[in-house]
Design a protein around this motif. Structure first.
Motif, PDB file in Angstrom:
ATOM      1  N   LEU A  79       0.799  -1.222   0.000  1.00  0.00           N
ATOM      2  CA  LEU A  79       0.000   0.000   0.000  1.00  0.00           C
ATOM      3  C   LEU A  79       0.835   1.277   0.000  1.00  0.00           C
ATOM      4  CD1 LEU A  79      -2.817  -0.976   2.521  1.00  0.00           C
ATOM      5  CD2 LEU A  79      -3.117  -0.487   0.099  1.00  0.00           C
ATOM      6  N   GLY A  80       2.139   1.125   0.182  1.00  0.00           N
ATOM      7  CA  GLY A  80       3.010   2.287   0.340  1.00  0.00           C
ATOM      8  C   GLY A  80       2.995   3.258  -0.822  1.00  0.00           C
ATOM      9  N   ASP A  81       2.690   2.755  -2.035  1.00  0.00           N
ATOM     10  CA  ASP A  81       2.660   3.636  -3.214  1.00  0.00           C
ATOM     11  C   ASP A  81       1.345   4.394  -3.340  1.00  0.00           C
ATOM     12  OD1 ASP A  81       5.197   2.893  -3.957  1.00  0.00           O
ATOM     13  OD2 ASP A  81       4.526   1.345  -5.354  1.00  0.00           O
ATOM     14  N   TYR A  82       0.331   4.025  -2.544  1.00  0.00           N
ATOM     15  CA  TYR A  82      -0.997   4.597  -2.730  1.00  0.00           C
ATOM     16  C   TYR A  82      -1.531   5.329  -1.504  1.00  0.00           C
ATOM     17  CZ  TYR A  82      -0.250   0.826  -6.010  1.00  0.00           C
ATOM     18  OH  TYR A  82       0.317  -0.021  -6.928  1.00  0.00           O
ATOM     19  N   ILE A  83      -1.000   5.016  -0.330  1.00  0.00           N
ATOM     20  CA  ILE A  83      -1.418   5.671   0.906  1.00  0.00           C
ATOM     21  C   ILE A  83      -0.163   6.026   1.700  1.00  0.00           C
ATOM     22  CG2 ILE A  83      -2.794   5.451   3.020  1.00  0.00           C
ATOM     23  CD1 ILE A  83      -4.398   3.306   1.711  1.00  0.00           C
ATOM     24  N   SER A  84      -0.179   7.150   2.392  1.00  0.00           N
ATOM     25  CA  SER A  84       0.997   7.566   3.145  1.00  0.00           C
ATOM     26  C   SER A  84       1.289   6.593   4.284  1.00  0.00           C
ATOM     27  CB  SER A  84       0.808   8.973   3.710  1.00  0.00           C
ATOM     28  OG  SER A  84      -0.120   8.944   4.784  1.00  0.00           O
ATOM     29  N   ALA A  85       2.563   6.527   4.678  1.00  0.00           N
ATOM     30  CA  ALA A  85       2.982   5.639   5.767  1.00  0.00           C
ATOM     31  C   ALA A  85       2.269   5.998   7.062  1.00  0.00           C
ATOM     32  CB  ALA A  85       4.493   5.723   5.949  1.00  0.00           C
ATOM     33  N   ALA A  86       2.015   7.287   7.257  1.00  0.00           N
ATOM     34  CA  ALA A  86       1.335   7.713   8.480  1.00  0.00           C
ATOM     35  C   ALA A  86      -0.081   7.154   8.545  1.00  0.00           C
ATOM     36  CB  ALA A  86       1.297   9.236   8.552  1.00  0.00           C
ATOM     37  N   VAL A  87      -0.735   7.067   7.394  1.00  0.00           N
ATOM     38  CA  VAL A  87      -2.097   6.538   7.344  1.00  0.00           C
ATOM     39  C   VAL A  87      -2.085   5.027   7.539  1.00  0.00           C
ATOM     40  CG1 VAL A  87      -4.069   6.134   5.828  1.00  0.00           C
ATOM     41  CG2 VAL A  87      -3.027   8.403   5.942  1.00  0.00           C
ATOM     42  N   ILE A  88      -1.109   4.353   6.953  1.00  0.00           N
ATOM     43  CA  ILE A  88      -1.037   2.895   7.080  1.00  0.00           C
ATOM     44  C   ILE A  88      -0.834   2.496   8.527  1.00  0.00           C
ATOM     45  CG2 ILE A  88       0.271   0.826   6.424  1.00  0.00           C
ATOM     46  CD1 ILE A  88       0.929   2.257   3.785  1.00  0.00           C
ATOM     47  N   GLY A  89      -0.023   3.249   9.248  1.00  0.00           N
ATOM     48  CA  GLY A  89       0.169   2.974  10.663  1.00  0.00           C
ATOM     49  C   GLY A  89       1.220   1.924  10.943  1.00  0.00           C
ATOM     50  N   ASN A 105      -4.592  -3.565  -5.389  1.00  0.00           N
ATOM     51  CA  ASN A 105      -4.510  -2.675  -4.224  1.00  0.00           C
ATOM     52  C   ASN A 105      -4.781  -1.231  -4.624  1.00  0.00           C
ATOM     53  OD1 ASN A 105      -3.482  -3.849  -1.450  1.00  0.00           O
ATOM     54  ND2 ASN A 105      -2.489  -5.063  -3.031  1.00  0.00           N
ATOM     55  N   GLU A 106      -4.225  -0.805  -5.755  1.00  0.00           N
ATOM     56  CA  GLU A 106      -4.465   0.563  -6.230  1.00  0.00           C
ATOM     57  C   GLU A 106      -5.940   0.762  -6.553  1.00  0.00           C
ATOM     58  OE1 GLU A 106      -3.110   3.672  -9.782  1.00  0.00           O
ATOM     59  OE2 GLU A 106      -2.198   1.680  -9.669  1.00  0.00           O
TER      60      GLU A 106
END
Length: 293
Positions: A72-82, A167-168
Motif C-alpha cells: 500500500l506504500g505507493d498509494y497511501i501515506s505511511a502515516a495513514v497505514i500505521g 490494491n491501487e
C-alpha cells in the motif's frame, strides 16, 4: 484523503511457511484464516470465535504490518497505514462458478463490493470471504492478505503486478466513494471492466473515452485528476494477463449474490426495517405538524 482512519489495517497474509499440508488439493469448503500479528491474545481469541473456527482445525497465517506497507506504500501515506497489523479474515473455497461473496464487520471505509471488485482484478474467484477487526478500522490493508491467503489455499501464484493493481484499485474506489458514494464508485469500476471485456480498446484515448462514457451513464462528473488516475489504473490493468471473460463472469456473480441477499428472508427483513423506520418518522412528522397547527 478525508476521514481515513490512521489505524493500521493488517495486510492479512504472508507467504506461507513450509508446512506439511499440500494446498494444491484445496476443495470446496476448505478454509484459511489470516490474523494480524499485533492482535492481543484476547483479540485473537475473540476474532477466531467470531469467525466460528477452531485454531487447531484450520490453517492460520499470521501477517505483519511490513507487508501492508509493501503493497500500500505507493498509494497511501505511511502515516495513514500505521504501525500495527490488526485486521483478520477467513476465506472459504466455493464450488466452481459460485463467484465471490464478501461480508465485512467493523470495516468502515472499504465496502464489500470494493473488496469483491479488487479481488476479481487480482484473479481470485469462487470464494466466500469474511473480513473483520477487533474494532472499527478503514479496511484498506485487508486486500493483500486476502489475495495471499487465496494463493496459499489454492496453490495458485498471482503475479505481483496484478496484486499491486488490485490494491491501487481498492484505494481509488474508496477515494471516489467519498466523493460520489460507495455504490456509484463500485459500480463505476465494475462497468468499466465489463466494457473493457466487451469492446475493442486499443489506445489510451479509447480507454479514456470509455471511462468518461461509463461515468456519464452513472451521472458522475469526474475531475481531470480523477479521470487521469482511472486511465492510468486501467491502462496498467489492461496490459496484464487478465482473463476478461472470467472477470465479467465473476462480476455477474457478485450481482447475483447481492440479488439473492435482497430476496432472502434476511434481506427482506432489513428492507422492511428500513421502511418501518421511515414510516415511523413520517408519522412522527405528521403528528408534529398537526399539533403545531
Amino acid at each position: 484523503m478525508k476521514n481515513l482512519y490512521k489505524l493500521s489495517i493488517a495486510t492479512l497474509a504472508a507467504w506461507m511457511l513450509l508446512v506439511s499440508v499440500s494446498f494444491a488439493d484445496a476443495a470446496p469448503g476448505d478454509e484459511i484464516v489470516t490474523l494480524g500479528e499485533d492482535l492481543s491474545p484476547q483479540q485473537r481469541e475473540s476474532l477466531l470465535n467470531e469467525m466460528n473456527v477452531d485454531e487447531d482445525d484450520v490453517l492460520i497465517v499470521t501477517v505483519t504490518n511490513e507487508e501492508e506497507h509493501e503493497y500500500l506504500g505507493d498509494y497511501i501515506s505511511a502515516a495513514v497505514i500505521g504501525s500495527n497489523a490488526l485486521s483478520s479474515s477467513k476465506i472459504t473455497i466455493l464450488e466452481e462458478g459460485r463467484g465471490i461473496d464478501v461480508e465485512t464487520n467493523k470495516i468502515t471505509w472499504v465496502s464489500e463490493g470494493m473488496y469483491a471488485n479488487a479481488l476479481i482484478t487480482a484473479g481470485v474467484k469462487d470464494a466466500d470471504i469474511y473480513v473483520t477487526a477487533p474494532f472499527e478500522v478503514s479496511g484498506t490493508g485487508a486486500l493483500t492478505g486476502l489475495i495471499k491467503a487465496y494463493e496459499a489455499s489454492t496453490d495458485e501464484v498471482i503475479p505481483e503486478e496484478q496484486k499491486q493493481v488490485a490494491n491501487e484499485e481498492l484505494v481509488k474506489t474508496a477515494e471516489l466513494g467519498e466523493e460520489y458514494g460507495v455504490e456509484q464508485a463500485t459500480e463505476l469500476m465494475a462497468r468499466i471492466k465489463e466494457a473493457i471485456s466487451e469492446e475493442n480498446v486499443e489506445t489510451e484515448e479509447d480507454l479514456r473515452s470509455l471511462i468518461q462514457r461509463v461515468a456519464n451513464e452513472l451521472g458522475m462528473t469526474l475531475t481531470d485528476e480523477e479521470l487521469n488516475g482511472l486511465v492510468s489504473l486501467f491502462e496498467r490493468m489492461k496490459n496484464l494477463n487478465i482473463d476478461w471473460d472470467q472477470v465479467q463472469n465473476q462480476i455477474s456473480h457478485i450481482r447475483d449474490n447481492i440479488g439473492d441477499f435482497l430476496n432472502s428472508e434476511e434481506g427482506q427483513g432489513l428492507i422492511q426495517s428500513i421502511l418501518d423506520f421511515f414510516n415511523s418518522l413520517i408519522d412522527s412528522l405528521r403528528g408534529w405538524f398537526s399539533s403545531s397547527n
